[in-house]
Write an enzyme that holds these catalytic residues in place. Sequence first.
Site, PDB file in Angstrom:
ATOM      1  N   ASP A 110      -8.366  53.574  55.923  1.00 10.94           N
ATOM      2  CA  ASP A 110      -9.259  52.491  55.495  1.00 10.94           C
ATOM      3  C   ASP A 110      -8.443  51.430  54.748  1.00 10.94           C
ATOM      4  OD1 ASP A 110     -11.407  50.971  54.726  1.00 10.94           O
ATOM      5  OD2 ASP A 110     -12.133  52.382  53.213  1.00 10.94           O
ATOM      6  N   ASP A 129     -11.755  47.719  59.877  1.00  8.22           N
ATOM      7  CA  ASP A 129     -10.630  48.133  59.030  1.00  8.22           C
ATOM      8  C   ASP A 129     -10.595  49.628  58.750  1.00  8.22           C
ATOM      9  OD1 ASP A 129     -12.796  48.342  57.257  1.00  8.22           O
ATOM     10  OD2 ASP A 129     -11.476  47.981  55.556  1.00  8.22           O
ATOM     11  N   GLU A 130     -11.372  50.386  59.511  1.00  7.45           N
ATOM     12  CA  GLU A 130     -11.565  51.782  59.115  1.00  7.45           C
ATOM     13  C   GLU A 130     -11.712  52.656  60.358  1.00  7.45           C
ATOM     14  OE1 GLU A 130     -15.171  53.880  56.696  1.00  7.45           O
ATOM     15  OE2 GLU A 130     -14.990  51.724  56.680  1.00  7.45           O
TER      16      GLU A 130
END
Length: 355
Positions: free
Chosen positions: A10, A105-106
């Site tokens: 993350d 983003d994860e």
Amino acid sequence: MSQRKIIHADCDSFYASVEMRDDPSLKGKPIAVGGSPTGRGVVATCSYEARRFGVHSAMPMAEALRRCPDLIVVRTDMAKYRAVSKDVHEIFSDYTDLIEPLSLDEAFLDVSGVEQCGGSATLMAEEIRTRVRDNLGITISAGIAPNKFLAKVASDWRKPDGQFTVTPDDVQGFVRELPVTKLFGVGSVTAGKMARSGLNTCADLEALGAAELSLRFGKFGVRLWDLCRGVDNRPVRPDRVRKSVSVERTYAEDKPGLASCLDQLPSLFEELSQRVAKANCGGRIKALTVKMRFAGFETTTVTRQGSGLSQKLFGELMEEAWARGERPVRLLGLGVSVNTDDVARQLVLFDELVP
Ligand code: TTP
């Protein structure tokens, strides 16, 4: 089943980190990325320096500026974040094909059978983080664990720019102390209910036992029994197909009439737009929905076909929903459903190709 090795990766304050990378004069300063403070813009994310002033995601930008007068506001640039996201995912894909993205983003990575780094998921995570920092100029945190639930909790443990491993032997000790608020599916309402019964940690839930959890929480109790003992068998599913995106808000005080519901529309719409952008599904919208829960908890939803995000259309749906109850409103929600036909067709095609 042999022990799995899952990494949850993350990025730290993702949009803000990308902006600070591209304009080094912003480094070390309180910055917020999002909409305009003069309109009804909200904070998409902010740097850790800004978080110290109490600024956080989804807060109106005007409020963020009140809390942190020196805050530097940067407008959202989704195209740029998508490009960086692609680069991050390219690094992930050097380790495994079993990648389940949760947002730009994860992602979860299942690295169970991977031989790189001597088979150590901890070393793989270290290498991924170094490569992201050196090649892309942003930082990423990671959690490493035998399942998705624990990996996701662990990635928060040493944030920003850190990682934390829960080995199979650590699971019991790690999970016992964990506050119930860290469990998937335990929101503020359930957490409040639990707190009133003295249930604050996973150890408290475990002490209650499976039967009592089912009695108190129904079907969710079965899941709680697993989670509170650190058990989570959900597989990492590559490229999960998203079917809907929504946002909803429960109000501390009921909205007395239609006008005060419509007042909430711009901020809800802004938040939904950001989520749709983040999920990258703006081009596949097939219907819009308004959800309204009245003071007595009756809930109604109104849906209309439509291919674009339209605040005006949501306003009309809200009027329609209101007319069904004409009572004070405690919750409002906006949502879109997303066309998954293309993705489904590809899967069928893929099936046909398998000998
Ligand atoms: P998150 O992963 O929730 O948070 P973050 O990367 O900003 O910070 P951290 O993980 O270090 O706490 O969100 C990822 C990105 O998604 C974030 O950079 C901006 C965007 N986002 C929104 O646009 N609106 C929101 O309400 C949230 C929570 C995130």
